[in-house]
Motif scaffolding. Structure first.
Motif, PDB file in Angstrom:
ATOM      1  N   LEU A  30      29.308  23.289   6.943  1.00 52.72           N
ATOM      2  CA  LEU A  30      28.195  22.970   6.057  1.00 52.72           C
ATOM      3  C   LEU A  30      28.612  21.950   5.003  1.00 52.72           C
ATOM      4  O   LEU A  30      27.855  21.043   4.658  1.00 52.72           O
ATOM      5  CB  LEU A  30      27.677  24.251   5.395  1.00 52.72           C
ATOM      6  N   LYS A  31      29.837  22.110   4.520  1.00 51.87           N
ATOM      7  CA  LYS A  31      30.328  21.154   3.515  1.00 51.87           C
ATOM      8  C   LYS A  31      30.431  19.745   4.086  1.00 51.87           C
ATOM      9  O   LYS A  31      30.104  18.766   3.413  1.00 51.87           O
ATOM     10  CB  LYS A  31      31.702  21.601   3.008  1.00 51.87           C
ATOM     11  N   GLU A  32      30.898  19.673   5.317  1.00 46.60           N
ATOM     12  CA  GLU A  32      31.017  18.360   5.951  1.00 46.60           C
ATOM     13  C   GLU A  32      29.644  17.723   6.149  1.00 46.60           C
ATOM     14  O   GLU A  32      29.446  16.539   5.909  1.00 46.60           O
ATOM     15  CB  GLU A  32      31.698  18.490   7.322  1.00 46.60           C
ATOM     16  N   LEU A  33      28.709  18.548   6.587  1.00 44.23           N
ATOM     17  CA  LEU A  33      27.364  18.038   6.835  1.00 44.23           C
ATOM     18  C   LEU A  33      26.697  17.617   5.526  1.00 44.23           C
ATOM     19  O   LEU A  33      25.891  16.698   5.492  1.00 44.23           O
ATOM     20  CB  LEU A  33      26.521  19.099   7.558  1.00 44.23           C
ATOM     21  N   LEU A  34      27.066  18.316   4.453  1.00 43.10           N
ATOM     22  CA  LEU A  34      26.538  17.970   3.144  1.00 43.10           C
ATOM     23  C   LEU A  34      27.061  16.591   2.723  1.00 43.10           C
ATOM     24  O   LEU A  34      26.305  15.731   2.284  1.00 43.10           O
ATOM     25  CB  LEU A  34      26.979  19.024   2.119  1.00 43.10           C
ATOM     26  N   LYS A  35      28.370  16.419   2.901  1.00 41.85           N
ATOM     27  CA  LYS A  35      29.006  15.153   2.539  1.00 41.85           C
ATOM     28  C   LYS A  35      28.350  13.989   3.283  1.00 41.85           C
ATOM     29  O   LYS A  35      28.201  12.892   2.754  1.00 41.85           O
ATOM     30  CB  LYS A  35      30.503  15.220   2.878  1.00 41.85           C
ATOM     31  N   ALA A  36      27.968  14.258   4.513  1.00 42.30           N
ATOM     32  CA  ALA A  36      27.351  13.218   5.337  1.00 42.30           C
ATOM     33  C   ALA A  36      25.840  13.111   5.092  1.00 42.30           C
ATOM     34  O   ALA A  36      25.142  12.382   5.776  1.00 42.30           O
ATOM     35  CB  ALA A  36      27.632  13.497   6.810  1.00 42.30           C
ATOM     36  N   LYS A  37      25.369  13.884   4.128  1.00 47.36           N
ATOM     37  CA  LYS A  37      23.957  13.850   3.753  1.00 47.36           C
ATOM     38  C   LYS A  37      22.997  14.278   4.856  1.00 47.36           C
ATOM     39  O   LYS A  37      21.863  13.820   4.922  1.00 47.36           O
ATOM     40  CB  LYS A  37      23.571  12.470   3.231  1.00 47.36           C
TER      41      LYS A  37
ATOM     42  N   LEU B 116      17.947  21.334   5.476  1.00 50.65           N
ATOM     43  CA  LEU B 116      18.016  20.029   6.129  1.00 50.65           C
ATOM     44  C   LEU B 116      17.582  18.941   5.154  1.00 50.65           C
ATOM     45  O   LEU B 116      16.626  19.121   4.407  1.00 50.65           O
ATOM     46  CB  LEU B 116      17.100  19.992   7.362  1.00 50.65           C
ATOM     47  N   ALA B 117      18.289  17.820   5.179  1.00 53.44           N
ATOM     48  CA  ALA B 117      17.958  16.721   4.279  1.00 53.44           C
ATOM     49  C   ALA B 117      16.818  15.871   4.822  1.00 53.44           C
ATOM     50  O   ALA B 117      16.158  15.146   4.080  1.00 53.44           O
ATOM     51  CB  ALA B 117      19.196  15.846   4.058  1.00 53.44           C
TER      52      ALA B 117
ATOM     53  N   ILE C  73      27.895  14.093  14.905  1.00 51.12           N
ATOM     54  CA  ILE C  73      29.255  13.847  15.380  1.00 51.12           C
ATOM     55  C   ILE C  73      30.001  13.008  14.353  1.00 51.12           C
ATOM     56  O   ILE C  73      31.146  13.289  14.003  1.00 51.12           O
ATOM     57  CB  ILE C  73      29.242  13.122  16.743  1.00 51.12           C
ATOM     58  N   GLY C  74      29.323  11.991  13.852  1.00 48.79           N
ATOM     59  CA  GLY C  74      29.934  11.133  12.841  1.00 48.79           C
ATOM     60  C   GLY C  74      30.347  11.918  11.609  1.00 48.79           C
ATOM     61  O   GLY C  74      31.405  11.674  11.031  1.00 48.79           O
ATOM     62  N   ALA C  75      29.505  12.872  11.232  1.00 49.04           N
ATOM     63  CA  ALA C  75      29.783  13.674  10.047  1.00 49.04           C
ATOM     64  C   ALA C  75      31.060  14.485  10.211  1.00 49.04           C
ATOM     65  O   ALA C  75      31.871  14.592   9.292  1.00 49.04           O
ATOM     66  CB  ALA C  75      28.620  14.622   9.772  1.00 49.04           C
ATOM     67  N   LEU C  76      31.280  15.050  11.363  1.00 50.20           N
ATOM     68  CA  LEU C  76      32.433  15.909  11.556  1.00 50.20           C
ATOM     69  C   LEU C  76      33.670  15.231  12.106  1.00 50.20           C
ATOM     70  O   LEU C  76      34.784  15.696  11.912  1.00 50.20           O
ATOM     71  CB  LEU C  76      32.051  17.096  12.443  1.00 50.20           C
ATOM     72  N   GLU C  77      33.489  14.118  12.797  1.00 47.98           N
ATOM     73  CA  GLU C  77      34.658  13.495  13.415  1.00 47.98           C
ATOM     74  C   GLU C  77      34.874  12.057  12.978  1.00 47.98           C
ATOM     75  O   GLU C  77      35.699  11.357  13.546  1.00 47.98           O
ATOM     76  CB  GLU C  77      34.519  13.554  14.940  1.00 47.98           C
ATOM     77  N   GLY C  78      34.151  11.625  11.995  1.00 48.31           N
ATOM     78  CA  GLY C  78      34.306  10.243  11.576  1.00 48.31           C
ATOM     79  C   GLY C  78      33.540   9.343  12.515  1.00 48.31           C
ATOM     80  O   GLY C  78      32.864   9.817  13.417  1.00 48.31           O
ATOM     81  N   PRO C  79      33.626   8.028  12.291  1.00 52.50           N
ATOM     82  CA  PRO C  79      32.873   7.083  13.094  1.00 52.50           C
ATOM     83  C   PRO C  79      33.135   7.251  14.583  1.00 52.50           C
ATOM     84  O   PRO C  79      34.263   7.487  14.993  1.00 52.50           O
ATOM     85  CB  PRO C  79      33.351   5.727  12.603  1.00 52.50           C
ATOM     86  N   ILE C  80      32.095   7.147  15.374  1.00 48.81           N
ATOM     87  CA  ILE C  80      32.246   7.269  16.823  1.00 48.81           C
ATOM     88  C   ILE C  80      32.953   6.040  17.356  1.00 48.81           C
ATOM     89  O   ILE C  80      32.442   4.936  17.279  1.00 48.81           O
ATOM     90  CB  ILE C  80      30.866   7.404  17.497  1.00 48.81           C
ATOM     91  N   ALA C  81      34.153   6.249  17.850  1.00 46.33           N
ATOM     92  CA  ALA C  81      34.922   5.160  18.429  1.00 46.33           C
ATOM     93  C   ALA C  81      35.870   5.789  19.423  1.00 46.33           C
ATOM     94  O   ALA C  81      36.741   6.557  19.044  1.00 46.33           O
ATOM     95  CB  ALA C  81      35.693   4.413  17.359  1.00 46.33           C
ATOM     96  N   LEU C  82      35.670   5.486  20.671  1.00 51.45           N
ATOM     97  CA  LEU C  82      36.451   6.165  21.703  1.00 51.45           C
ATOM     98  C   LEU C  82      37.942   5.850  21.645  1.00 51.45           C
ATOM     99  O   LEU C  82      38.757   6.641  22.052  1.00 51.45           O
ATOM    100  CB  LEU C  82      35.904   5.825  23.085  1.00 51.45           C
ATOM    101  N   THR C  83      38.278   4.678  21.156  1.00 52.09           N
ATOM    102  CA  THR C  83      39.698   4.334  21.079  1.00 52.09           C
ATOM    103  C   THR C  83      40.080   3.874  19.685  1.00 52.09           C
ATOM    104  O   THR C  83      39.234   3.448  18.906  1.00 52.09           O
ATOM    105  CB  THR C  83      40.035   3.199  22.051  1.00 52.09           C
TER     106      THR C  83
END
Lengths: 153, 153
Positions: free
Chosen positions: A46-53, A67-68, A80-90
């Motif tokens: 929840l904290k991570e999702l909060l940070k990501a707004k 929900l925002a 996914i971006g909120a919990l794992e950072g920017p989506i970038a496969l490599t």
DNA sequence: CTATTTAGGACTATTCTAGTCCTCTTTATT
DNA sequence: AATAAAGAGGACTAGAATAGTCCTAAATAG
């Protein structure tokens, strides 16, 4: 396996639960009980999702998270971006702006990874929390087309 | 970050190199020198790709590896599958056939993960080694549309 | 004022990944 | 037949990443 972390998995579970009542205010403990995910873990998510707004919080007694935005506007990509950072496969595609790649001839194909990343990103951006709910209820999601050439514009 | 393992990254580098001369027979050492990836690592990758039938090998002196199909028929999805197992973003969607999920209410959304997995898989299946080469040469790949509703048929 | 609830980190154990290495088998060459 | 070159198939290790827990501080309702 092109794995997504478990935390992200849980996040979708948590959000799907919250989306059932869009304006509901839920405490971490309440969500933990409802989803079966361990309380400290739910709290972390929840904290991570909060940070990501993705969520809005209210502190103090009777506080909680909500929900925002509407479920239609929360994309899987953003979760996914909120919990794992920017989506970038490599590594390359995310960090190759300043330092050049250590592979001798590898990074000629850097542009290709960009293509792959964009393709996957677009696919994930096209699915929203609302689609998740819809899917739970066994209805069809809306039609979406993803022209690959658009990735080059 | 929706990460892909480095081995998969290297695999694409290796395959792209091999695809430059479609019928070429390359030894592991030769590829290692050309790509800058460490020889034992290249060897490991080639073995995995062989197991997945992306490559064909010839043993003995003057032996080596060659592409099992044309670059147009080797998809990024198959390369990822070769090195990381079946593409499945979460545990559930790959293993939930026999044992039920330990989350109390989580797996209601199992169908949704299926949707997400399929979407990503289709995106990756649409990109081939040939596209990689094309991209290196700065031309545009072909147009591809992926209607999400098709995933339900 | 007190109970409740989020905020923000620190911390640890376990799992996974990357990478190396060893031994065996196959085949071309001489 | 002997030898060298190359793949086949694993075992193994160090390091990194992940999952998960816990602690203290801050905010707010009643």
């Amino acid at each position: 396996m092109l794995r997504l972390s478990k935390l992200t998995d849980y996040a979708i579970v948590v959000l799907t639960y919250m989306a059932k009542n869009q304006d509901g205010l839920y405490s971490a403990i309440e969500i933990a009980k409802a989803t079966g995910v361990a309380p400290p873990t739910v709290s972390k998510i929840l904290k991570e999702l909060l940070k990501a707004k993705v969520l809005i919080s209210t502190r103090g007694a009777k506080g909680g998270y909500r929900l925002a935005k509407t479920a239609e506007k929360i994309t899987v990509a953003s979760v996914i971006g909120a919990l794992e950072g920017p989506i970038a496969l490599t590594e390359c595609s995310v960090s190759n702006h300043n330092h050049s790649c250590e592979q001798v001839s590898g990074c000629e194909i850097g542009g290709v990874w960009g293509l792959i990343n964009q393709t996957v990103f677009n696919a994930l951006e096209a699915i929203t929390l609302a689609d998740m709910l819809v899917s739970v209820n066994r209805r069809s999601p809306q039609e979406i087309n993803i022209p690959i050439s658009s990735l080059y514009r």
